[in-house]
Design a protein around this motif. Sequence first.
Motif, PDB file in Angstrom:
ATOM      1  N   GLY A   6      16.252   0.220  -5.351  1.00 56.36           N
ATOM      2  CA  GLY A   6      15.391  -0.774  -4.718  1.00 56.36           C
ATOM      3  C   GLY A   6      13.967  -0.703  -5.208  1.00 56.36           C
ATOM      4  O   GLY A   6      13.617   0.072  -6.109  1.00 56.36           O
ATOM      5  N   ALA A   7      13.161  -1.559  -4.603  1.00 53.86           N
ATOM      6  CA  ALA A   7      11.712  -1.505  -4.821  1.00 53.86           C
ATOM      7  C   ALA A   7      11.077  -1.534  -3.442  1.00 53.86           C
ATOM      8  O   ALA A   7      11.714  -1.938  -2.466  1.00 53.86           O
ATOM      9  CB  ALA A   7      11.240  -2.681  -5.654  1.00 53.86           C
ATOM     10  N   ALA A   8       9.839  -1.085  -3.387  1.00 58.07           N
ATOM     11  CA  ALA A   8       9.176  -0.956  -2.089  1.00 58.07           C
ATOM     12  C   ALA A   8       7.929  -1.827  -2.011  1.00 58.07           C
ATOM     13  O   ALA A   8       7.295  -2.143  -3.023  1.00 58.07           O
ATOM     14  CB  ALA A   8       8.779   0.507  -1.864  1.00 58.07           C
ATOM     15  N   THR A   9       7.607  -2.174  -0.766  1.00 56.83           N
ATOM     16  CA  THR A   9       6.294  -2.740  -0.445  1.00 56.83           C
ATOM     17  C   THR A   9       5.860  -2.066   0.856  1.00 56.83           C
ATOM     18  O   THR A   9       6.631  -1.331   1.466  1.00 56.83           O
ATOM     19  CB  THR A   9       6.366  -4.267  -0.191  1.00 56.83           C
ATOM     20  OG1 THR A   9       7.284  -4.512   0.895  1.00 56.83           O
ATOM     21  CG2 THR A   9       6.805  -5.033  -1.426  1.00 56.83           C
ATOM     22  N   ALA A  10       4.631  -2.348   1.274  1.00 62.79           N
ATOM     23  CA  ALA A  10       4.180  -1.877   2.585  1.00 62.79           C
ATOM     24  C   ALA A  10       3.454  -3.037   3.248  1.00 62.79           C
ATOM     25  O   ALA A  10       2.725  -3.779   2.578  1.00 62.79           O
ATOM     26  CB  ALA A  10       3.242  -0.690   2.430  1.00 62.79           C
ATOM     27  N   GLY A  11       3.652  -3.164   4.553  1.00 64.87           N
ATOM     28  CA  GLY A  11       3.148  -4.331   5.279  1.00 64.87           C
ATOM     29  C   GLY A  11       1.709  -4.703   4.940  1.00 64.87           C
ATOM     30  O   GLY A  11       1.430  -5.809   4.472  1.00 64.87           O
ATOM     31  N   HIS A  12       0.800  -3.780   5.164  1.00 61.78           N
ATOM     32  CA  HIS A  12      -0.617  -4.116   4.988  1.00 61.78           C
ATOM     33  C   HIS A  12      -0.938  -4.512   3.547  1.00 61.78           C
ATOM     34  O   HIS A  12      -1.832  -5.313   3.305  1.00 61.78           O
ATOM     35  CB  HIS A  12      -1.485  -2.930   5.405  1.00 61.78           C
ATOM     36  CG  HIS A  12      -2.933  -3.272   5.497  1.00 61.78           C
ATOM     37  ND1 HIS A  12      -3.482  -3.910   6.591  1.00 61.78           N
ATOM     38  CD2 HIS A  12      -3.957  -3.113   4.611  1.00 61.78           C
ATOM     39  CE1 HIS A  12      -4.776  -4.115   6.385  1.00 61.78           C
ATOM     40  NE2 HIS A  12      -5.093  -3.633   5.190  1.00 61.78           N
ATOM     41  N   GLN A  13      -0.181  -3.966   2.621  1.00 65.55           N
ATOM     42  CA  GLN A  13      -0.493  -4.203   1.205  1.00 65.55           C
ATOM     43  C   GLN A  13      -0.007  -5.561   0.706  1.00 65.55           C
ATOM     44  O   GLN A  13      -0.463  -6.041  -0.327  1.00 65.55           O
ATOM     45  CB  GLN A  13       0.104  -3.081   0.346  1.00 65.55           C
ATOM     46  CG  GLN A  13      -0.560  -1.737   0.629  1.00 65.55           C
ATOM     47  CD  GLN A  13       0.018  -0.620  -0.223  1.00 65.55           C
ATOM     48  OE1 GLN A  13       0.953   0.054   0.198  1.00 65.55           O
ATOM     49  NE2 GLN A  13      -0.514  -0.406  -1.407  1.00 65.55           N
ATOM     50  N   VAL A  14       0.953  -6.136   1.419  1.00 64.37           N
ATOM     51  CA  VAL A  14       1.499  -7.415   0.935  1.00 64.37           C
ATOM     52  C   VAL A  14       1.420  -8.562   1.942  1.00 64.37           C
ATOM     53  O   VAL A  14       1.366  -9.728   1.541  1.00 64.37           O
ATOM     54  CB  VAL A  14       2.970  -7.286   0.457  1.00 64.37           C
ATOM     55  CG1 VAL A  14       3.080  -6.323  -0.709  1.00 64.37           C
ATOM     56  CG2 VAL A  14       3.916  -6.895   1.577  1.00 64.37           C
ATOM     57  N   GLU A  15       1.439  -8.258   3.225  1.00 68.54           N
ATOM     58  CA  GLU A  15       1.606  -9.340   4.207  1.00 68.54           C
ATOM     59  C   GLU A  15       0.406 -10.272   4.301  1.00 68.54           C
ATOM     60  O   GLU A  15       0.544 -11.487   4.367  1.00 68.54           O
ATOM     61  CB  GLU A  15       1.846  -8.752   5.604  1.00 68.54           C
ATOM     62  CG  GLU A  15       3.201  -8.118   5.797  1.00 68.54           C
ATOM     63  CD  GLU A  15       3.353  -7.519   7.193  1.00 68.54           C
ATOM     64  OE1 GLU A  15       2.346  -7.401   7.942  1.00 68.54           O
ATOM     65  OE2 GLU A  15       4.485  -7.148   7.537  1.00 68.54           O
ATOM     66  N   GLY A  16      -0.791  -9.685   4.381  1.00 64.04           N
ATOM     67  CA  GLY A  16      -2.004 -10.480   4.612  1.00 64.04           C
ATOM     68  C   GLY A  16      -2.304 -10.621   6.096  1.00 64.04           C
ATOM     69  O   GLY A  16      -1.413 -10.522   6.954  1.00 64.04           O
ATOM     70  N   ASP A  17      -3.601 -10.789   6.398  1.00 64.50           N
ATOM     71  CA  ASP A  17      -4.060 -11.059   7.775  1.00 64.50           C
ATOM     72  C   ASP A  17      -3.526 -10.074   8.807  1.00 64.50           C
ATOM     73  O   ASP A  17      -3.103 -10.481   9.891  1.00 64.50           O
ATOM     74  CB  ASP A  17      -3.677 -12.491   8.198  1.00 64.50           C
ATOM     75  CG  ASP A  17      -4.448 -13.536   7.407  1.00 64.50           C
ATOM     76  OD1 ASP A  17      -5.580 -13.249   6.975  1.00 64.50           O
ATOM     77  OD2 ASP A  17      -3.895 -14.643   7.215  1.00 64.50           O
ATOM     78  N   ASN A  18      -3.594  -8.803   8.503  1.00 66.22           N
ATOM     79  CA  ASN A  18      -3.121  -7.772   9.436  1.00 66.22           C
ATOM     80  C   ASN A  18      -4.265  -7.426  10.394  1.00 66.22           C
ATOM     81  O   ASN A  18      -4.747  -6.299  10.454  1.00 66.22           O
ATOM     82  CB  ASN A  18      -2.656  -6.559   8.629  1.00 66.22           C
ATOM     83  CG  ASN A  18      -1.885  -5.554   9.457  1.00 66.22           C
ATOM     84  OD1 ASN A  18      -1.395  -5.869  10.545  1.00 66.22           O
ATOM     85  ND2 ASN A  18      -1.779  -4.341   8.938  1.00 66.22           N
TER      86      ASN A  18
END
Length: 410
Positions: free
Chosen positions: A11-23
């Motif tokens: 797989g590959a990973a992301t993290a909420g704050h790094q990709v979602e926006g407007d946290n």
Amino acid sequence: MAKFPDGFIWGAATAGHQVEGDNVNSDTWFAEHTTPTLFKEPSGKACNSYVLWREDIDLAKSLNFNSYRFSIEWARIQPAEGEFDEKELAHYESIIDYCIELGLEPIVTLNHFTSPHWFAKLGSWINPVSAELFATYVTKVMQRYGSKLKHVVTLNEPNLPPLLTWVHMPDFVYELTAANLKAASEKAGVDNYRLSNVVRKDEFDAMGDGLEAAHIAARKAIRAAAPNVKLGLSIAIVDDRVVGDDASLRDRKREEVYGRWLRLAKDDDFIGVQNYESVYYDGEHAIEPSPDVPRNGMGSAIDPTALEGAVRYAYEQTGVPVYVTEHGLSTTDDTQRVAFIKPALVGLQNAIADGVEVLGYTHWSLLDNFEWIFGYGPKFGLFDVNFETFERTAKPSAAVLAEIVKNNAI
Ligand code: BGC
């Protein structure tokens, strides 16, 4: 072709704050918008993945992966101490469901550095009540999603602050850290506004103690709410090597940076390993790589063989299966990533051939994203992101990894 084990998790990973926006309810958003701030720029809309998450999962699927690692933003689920947001719980459930629909195992990280603003106002992990607060959130999440999950990561790199004192960190980081925390405390009207990715050196131990207690509380909460879920924490591990016969400095580093976390992992179901580099030590110093060795965007030597060493070390120390929850390269030149992936995975196969149990491999990252205090400069993605249009474009390295995954072999 040398095969990876059947059922290997790719797989590959992301993290909420790094990709979602407007946290906006998070501690990190608050610290980004404080003056002075340690953050080069605010996260803003990031990759707009809060809106485009389906597209991101489609991208993961397009690379033949059978998993997608992402994090749940505690600040969205629990915007105030006593309040859970049903809409946000449903949002992450849709992500989990869509992964499953596409045949991707959702690998959830419960805390990827960011926490709610209200939690930071209480002093974050330094406050003795933090473990219980975290466990309340974990219980809520696991009661809701537990039956749909197989592997959960409690904390992402709780050992990062001590590790950074041993690697190339620009001086401005430590100068600004204290100022950022002081300004955030004043702005929030509290004595000690704290967060786990802006940490004063004199508070490393207290933060570490709090995070350790939080992991133990989360382990208990997960086992109670979802006994079939396998859990672990992810730690950053450099492949620390010795030149000559004096290993004392290297071993001191290992104890300071990984010791307590590896001991903790012995009671978990796996240890998440996150590796980006290797470093050589003699008895007194870290040895600078020679000037002709190509460097990554973090300033250290590009070394695909580092992954193998980090994985072997984690397994030796813990005896629990290793799950590579992050591995990647900071570079704006994707030809370097193209050349990096395969030899790193050959190294992983060497370890597996020698009996190291490895559950899977996760590349960091699916997308170019918000690289914390460094803002949008560093590029780790298999996909390039246009931060104005949010268009994603596969880099050549994505095809290299996709081919290996398709064959489950090199
Ligand atoms: C973190 C990621 C980060 C990556 C590259 C890890 O420290 O888990 O959030 O983006 O490394 O620096």
